[in-house]
Write a protein that holds these residues in place. Structure first.
Motif: not given
Length: 188
Positions: A56-60
């Motif tokens: 969920a957090l690794a997108g940017r």
């Protein structure tokens, strides 16, 4: 990678897997160091939950303002999970069971310290990773442009036709030719 601000799915999955593995290994190690134990099922659940948070957090790129609450929340969930697994396992010699799942004040402070330190560490790593990816993206685009553009033949220009534009002079050039502006003589 699709752009410098968002990550592709394989990149997200790899980052999330690394995040989950490191988080759970550190959590299990700290839990065992504090005298607790856990089960394989609890470790697998912890890996799955940490992986989902990581995806969920690794997108940017994330700052410490986002990383710290996520880490604190993960630590709270993993603490409860490992404490619950510790209380339900059969009593063995040498093990004592906690009477409550709630942490003590010293444990809360330790979790807060660990989450803060890890958040700063991860935020710095995030900044370095994304800076590296942006540089690589720029360099790859330059290489792609050079590879795609047709080669322009160089035409020789006779020396008497070479014109140097006025803007080609050095911007910060300092000329020190000639006598100084004022000369002061000291009388003896």
């Amino acid at each position: 990678m699709t752009s410098a601000t968002s990550a592709s799915t394989p990149f997200r999955v790899v980052r999330a897997a690394v995040f989950a593995t490191v988080s759970v290994v550190l959590s299990v190690g700290a839990h065992a160091w504090a005298g607790g134990s856990t089960t394989a099922t609890a470790v697998l659940v912890a890996l799955t939950l940490s992986f989902l948070v990581g995806v969920a957090l690794a997108g940017r790129e994330r700052s410490a303002r986002v990383i710290f609450p996520a880490l604190a929340g993960c630590q709270a969930v993993l603490h409860l999970l490992f404490s619950y697994a510790h209380t339900v396992e059969p009593m063995t010699a040498g093990h004592h069971h906690a009477t409550t799942l709630l942490p003590s004040l010293s444990m809360l402070l330790t979790h807060a310290w660990a989450a803060g330190l890890t958040a700063l560490w991860l935020a710095r790593g995030e900044a370095l990773l994304w800076a590296l990816l942006r540089r690589l993206e720029v360099r790859l685009l330059l290489l792609l442009r050079v590879a795609v553009e047709p080669a322009h033949p160089q035409v020789a220009v006779p020396a008497d036709r070479v014109v140097i534009p006025a803007s080609a002079s050095l911007r910060h050039e300092i000329s020190r030719r000639g006598p100084p502006g004022t000369v002061s003589l000291l009388a003896a």
